[in-house]
Design an enzyme around this catalytic site. Structure first.
Site, short mmCIF file in Angstrom:
data_model
loop_
_atom_site.label_atom_id
_atom_site.label_comp_id
_atom_site.label_asym_id
_atom_site.label_seq_id
_atom_site.Cartn_x
_atom_site.Cartn_y
_atom_site.Cartn_z
N PRO A 103 2.48 3.10 -0.35
CA PRO A 103 2.07 2.86 0.89
C PRO A 103 -0.11 3.09 0.66
O PRO A 103 -0.01 2.39 1.19
CB PRO A 103 2.83 3.74 2.10
CG PRO A 103 2.74 5.13 0.99
CD PRO A 103 3.50 4.68 0.05
N GLU A 130 8.17 12.60 -2.22
CA GLU A 130 6.98 12.82 -1.86
C GLU A 130 5.87 11.96 -2.88
O GLU A 130 4.84 11.75 -2.43
CB GLU A 130 6.16 14.24 -1.11
CG GLU A 130 6.36 15.00 -0.20
CD GLU A 130 6.81 13.92 1.04
OE1 GLU A 130 5.81 13.63 1.43
OE2 GLU A 130 8.18 14.06 1.74
N ARG A 168 8.45 -16.41 -9.86
CA ARG A 168 9.04 -17.73 -9.24
C ARG A 168 7.53 -17.69 -9.89
O ARG A 168 8.11 -19.20 -9.48
CB ARG A 168 9.44 -17.05 -8.23
CG ARG A 168 8.12 -16.56 -7.39
CD ARG A 168 8.28 -16.63 -5.38
NE ARG A 168 8.59 -17.92 -5.30
CZ ARG A 168 7.63 -18.79 -4.96
NH1 ARG A 168 6.10 -18.24 -4.90
NH2 ARG A 168 8.38 -20.14 -3.90
N ASP A 183 2.69 -23.26 -1.84
CA ASP A 183 3.22 -22.47 -0.88
C ASP A 183 1.95 -21.31 0.27
O ASP A 183 1.22 -21.78 -0.29
CB ASP A 183 3.32 -21.64 -1.65
CG ASP A 183 4.95 -21.51 -2.54
OD1 ASP A 183 5.77 -22.12 -1.98
OD2 ASP A 183 4.96 -20.54 -3.38
N1 ADE Z 1 6.75 3.11 -0.98
C1 ADE Z 1 6.54 3.56 0.13
N2 ADE Z 1 6.16 2.53 1.05
C2 ADE Z 1 5.70 2.27 0.21
C3 ADE Z 1 5.28 0.59 0.69
N3 ADE Z 1 4.60 0.33 1.86
N4 ADE Z 1 4.37 0.12 -0.30
C4 ADE Z 1 5.14 -0.36 -1.78
N5 ADE Z 1 5.63 0.80 -2.08
C5 ADE Z 1 5.40 2.08 -1.12
#
Ligand code: ADE
Length: 253
Positions: A103, A130, A168, A183
């Site tokens: 994230p 984590e 794709r 697209d």
């Molecule tokens: N791992 C946990 N959350 C994630 C996300 N939003 N994007 C990519 N990998 C992740």
């Protein structure tokens, strides 16, 4: 050499996943467009079980964080062996782009997807708990990629999204090569609305112009419709689109 090795060597584009859950794959990637591409050998998918690179009797892959705190961190020694194994397996000229879904990463967009599809393949290191020890990320120069501003329970789901979006675009995966040009995002605009049979559904009709057979008018309607939808839903995209159009016009003048 096993059948899987030779498929991976011949494939145009190779995906190597490091995961604690190899049984999750190919999952959805074995179906539809991605699955067809996989069966045709246009791309290959190799999953490597991180746990098989653990060396202690309990096959530990994680440990508590230095400095304390909650959760567990994936051990760099185990991850290092797994990554080295994948690197050593590659044919001489195959350079895999190294990704770490997280994230904290750069947000995946169609531009990044297109760039990945033009490379030779990827190694995706899927984190759990984590996440990875920072030294692994830096030592192997993993690019952190996020699929959105929310937290998944592991990198595997993000890896599936990354692979689906990339494969794709590989030549031969889609029936008609041009079919992705319209697209959403390829043009910088969200896609126009779609309509099909029956013409009258619950007393509702498609826009008249789509029934006219007039290709130019239809293209014009679709473009205007895409502009309207993008303006309505994504002010960031429409601003970028208008700025790019303005620059192109200046170039011409
Ligand atoms: N791992 C946990 N959350 C994630 C996300 N939003 N994007 C990519 N990998 C992740």
């Amino acid at each position: 050499m096993s059948a899987a090795d030779s498929a991976s060597e011949k494939a145009l584009w190779a995906a190597h996943l490091l995961t604690l859950f190899p049984e999750m794959f190919p999952g959805p990637l074995g179906h539809s467009l991605a699955g067809r591409g996989l069966k045709k050998g246009i791309w290959s998918l190799d999953c490597h079980n991180i746990r098989s690179f653990a060396t202690d009797k309990h096959a530990n892959v994680d440990a508590p964080p230095f400095g304390g705190g909650h959760g567990m961190v994936m051990r760099p020694d185990v991850m290092g062996r797994a990554i080295e194994h994948v690197i050593a397996q590659q044919p001489p000229k195959r350079n895999l782009t190294r990704l770490y879904p997280s994230p904290r990463g750069k947000l995946l967009d169609q531009k990044m997807v297109r760039e990945l599809s033009q490379q030779e393949g990827v190694m995706i290191v899927c984190g759990r708990y984590e996440g990875l020890d920072q030294r692994v990320i830096e030592h192997y120069q993993l690019t952190e990629v996020s699929i959105g501003d929310y937290v998944l329970s592991g990198g595997e789901q993000a890896a599936m999204v990354i692979l689906d979006t990339v494969v794709r675009l590989l030549p031969g995966v889609m029936g008609k090569q041009e079919s992705h040009l319209e697209d959403s995002f390829e043009s910088g605009l969200l896609e126009h609305h779609h309509y099909t049979q029956p013409r009258d559904w619950q007393g509702l009709e498609p826009p008249e112009v789509l029934l006219s057979g007039h290709h130019q008018n239809i293209a014009k309607w679709r473009h205007e419709n895409a502009i309207e939808i993008t303006t309505d839903r994504r002010s960031d995209l429409i601003a970028a689109y208008m700025a790019k159009k303005h620059l192109k016009k200046e170039d011409k003048d």
